[in-house]
Design a protein around this motif. Structure first.
Motif, PDB file in Angstrom:
ATOM      1  N   ARG A 272     -55.519 -88.598  -7.494  1.00 21.15           N
ATOM      2  CA  ARG A 272     -56.852 -88.198  -7.950  1.00 21.15           C
ATOM      3  C   ARG A 272     -57.611 -89.302  -8.678  1.00 21.15           C
ATOM      4  O   ARG A 272     -58.701 -89.055  -9.194  1.00 21.15           O
ATOM      5  CB  ARG A 272     -56.744 -86.977  -8.867  1.00 21.15           C
ATOM      6  N   VAL A 273     -57.044 -90.486  -8.761  1.00 18.11           N
ATOM      7  CA  VAL A 273     -57.696 -91.596  -9.458  1.00 18.11           C
ATOM      8  C   VAL A 273     -57.709 -92.811  -8.552  1.00 18.11           C
ATOM      9  O   VAL A 273     -57.042 -92.836  -7.514  1.00 18.11           O
ATOM     10  CB  VAL A 273     -56.987 -91.918 -10.790  1.00 18.11           C
ATOM     11  N   GLU A 274     -58.450 -93.831  -8.963  1.00 16.63           N
ATOM     12  CA  GLU A 274     -58.577 -95.059  -8.175  1.00 16.63           C
ATOM     13  C   GLU A 274     -58.273 -96.279  -9.037  1.00 16.63           C
ATOM     14  O   GLU A 274     -58.365 -96.209 -10.271  1.00 16.63           O
ATOM     15  CB  GLU A 274     -59.999 -95.174  -7.618  1.00 16.63           C
TER      16      GLU A 274
ATOM     17  N   ILE B 137     -53.743 -86.797 -12.820  1.00 15.84           N
ATOM     18  CA  ILE B 137     -53.959 -88.031 -12.068  1.00 15.84           C
ATOM     19  C   ILE B 137     -53.464 -87.943 -10.624  1.00 15.84           C
ATOM     20  O   ILE B 137     -53.836 -88.764  -9.790  1.00 15.84           O
ATOM     21  CB  ILE B 137     -53.272 -89.224 -12.764  1.00 15.84           C
TER      22      ILE B 137
ATOM     23  N   ASP C  90     -59.598 -97.260 -12.796  1.00 15.51           N
ATOM     24  CA  ASP C  90     -59.899 -96.103 -13.648  1.00 15.51           C
ATOM     25  C   ASP C  90     -59.081 -96.167 -14.937  1.00 15.51           C
ATOM     26  O   ASP C  90     -57.886 -96.505 -14.915  1.00 15.51           O
ATOM     27  CB  ASP C  90     -59.572 -94.790 -12.934  1.00 15.51           C
ATOM     28  N   VAL C  91     -59.716 -95.818 -16.046  1.00 17.66           N
ATOM     29  CA  VAL C  91     -59.012 -95.650 -17.315  1.00 17.66           C
ATOM     30  C   VAL C  91     -58.627 -94.185 -17.432  1.00 17.66           C
ATOM     31  O   VAL C  91     -59.481 -93.303 -17.306  1.00 17.66           O
ATOM     32  CB  VAL C  91     -59.898 -96.067 -18.503  1.00 17.66           C
ATOM     33  N   VAL C  92     -57.341 -93.915 -17.631  1.00 16.49           N
ATOM     34  CA  VAL C  92     -56.868 -92.538 -17.731  1.00 16.49           C
ATOM     35  C   VAL C  92     -56.390 -92.262 -19.148  1.00 16.49           C
ATOM     36  O   VAL C  92     -55.935 -93.165 -19.856  1.00 16.49           O
ATOM     37  CB  VAL C  92     -55.742 -92.245 -16.715  1.00 16.49           C
TER      38      VAL C  92
ATOM     39  N   GLU D  40     -54.385 -86.213 -18.766  1.00 11.84           N
ATOM     40  CA  GLU D  40     -55.334 -86.096 -17.645  1.00 11.84           C
ATOM     41  C   GLU D  40     -54.568 -85.947 -16.333  1.00 11.84           C
ATOM     42  O   GLU D  40     -53.576 -86.638 -16.096  1.00 11.84           O
ATOM     43  CB  GLU D  40     -56.211 -87.341 -17.606  1.00 11.84           C
TER      44      GLU D  40
ATOM     45  N   VAL E 209     -54.510 -97.903 -17.474  1.00 12.71           N
ATOM     46  CA  VAL E 209     -55.462 -98.308 -16.448  1.00 12.71           C
ATOM     47  C   VAL E 209     -54.758 -98.276 -15.098  1.00 12.71           C
ATOM     48  O   VAL E 209     -53.649 -98.821 -14.952  1.00 12.71           O
ATOM     49  CB  VAL E 209     -56.013 -99.726 -16.728  1.00 12.71           C
TER      50      VAL E 209
END
Length: 276
Positions: A223-225, A236, A228-230, A234, A189
């Motif tokens: 690329r995520v905030e 990121i 966010d669940v990664v 993926e 997360v």
């Protein structure tokens, strides 16, 4: 009949001793920078480094050994029945390299008062991001390198910046061009997505659960905030040359609470990973 009872009592005693001996299981590198996987009887508790360690319903937990972990670490296990057992873990020391980096701007090595205030504010943001505790074991997905490439900096090395000794390096530096995709090494997360911290530039923190987190530094793009669940693999972020650097690379660091662990001990050798 009496003989059978005596034998049954003796057998129960032996089984009890065996259970006591197996009340704690640890696997992994018992060395500075290592991450150990532990198992106790379900319903029990574990304490180490003066704190209670998260244990899941199956009795699983992890234990991180920092760069300067002492030669022995004491673990206190409390069973579901309330029995307390003390364990001493031997920790193997490591020899660390000395890395010299020259050509950095003077203010990045000896900051002025205004810059120091910014550095303290940055540190507070990172502490706040790490204050969140996720008990779920996202890292059960296993581990991969966030990207592959030449390793330009190793965990634990003592850094000499512009001729002056500074803090050790706590991560793995992987040299790649700006814009190279960075992938999540395991599930987790997002707890911090900062575009421009003084030392680390674009900085991303992913919490993998049970006190374990990854930090990705010097990014050109995130690329995520937060929240966010990664998932493992993926994309990121992207490699950059932001913060205190001399060239584009990814600095991948890992923490188990306040213990700085060595990410390279969790993944296959880089040459093998690149071949795959």
């Amino acid at each position: 009949m009496l003989l059978h009872v005596i034998r049954a009592i003796a057998l129960a005693g032996l089984l009890g001793l065996a259970a006591a001996a197996q009340a704690l299981e640890l696997t992994g590198p018992q060395r500075q920078g290592g991450l150990l996987a532990g198992v106790i009887e379900p319903g029990g508790q574990v304490e180490a480094f003066g704190q209670r360690i998260p244990v899941d319903e199956s009795g699983r937990f992890v234990l991180g050994l920092g760069r300067d972990a002492p030669a022995s670490v004491r673990l206190r296990v409390t069973t579901a029945a309330g029995e307390v057992r003390e364990h001493t873990l031997s920790v193997a020391p490591r020899d660390y390299e000395i890395q010299r980096i020259d050509g950095l701007p003077a203010n990045q090595v000896s900051p002025d008062a205004e810059t120091l205030a910014r550095i303290r504010a940055d540190a507070a943001r990172v502490r706040e991001a790490r204050r969140r505790r996720i008990d779920e074991r996202h890292f059960d997905a296993g581990w991969i390198w966030p990207l592959t490439g030449p390793i330009s900096g190793v965990y634990g090395s003592q850094r000499i910046l512009n001729g002056k000794p500074r803090q050790p390096h706590y991560g793995i530096d992987i040299a790649r061009a700006t814009g190279t995709p960075v992938r999540a090494p395991s599930d987790g997360v997002v707890t911090l997505a900062a575009e421009d911290l003084f030392f680390s530039g674009g900085t991303l923190i992913v919490d993998h659960g049970q006190g374990l987190s990854s930090s990705f530094l010097h990014l050109s793009r995130i690329r995520v905030e937060p929240g966010d669940v990664v998932r493992q693999g993926e994309v990121i972020a992207e490699v950059g040359a932001t913060g205190r650097v001399t060239g584009a690379h990814l600095d991948w660091r890992m923490n188990w609470f306040d213990q700085r662990i060595d990410p390279s001990l969790l993944v296959p050798p880089m040459q093998e990973a690149r071949a795959q």
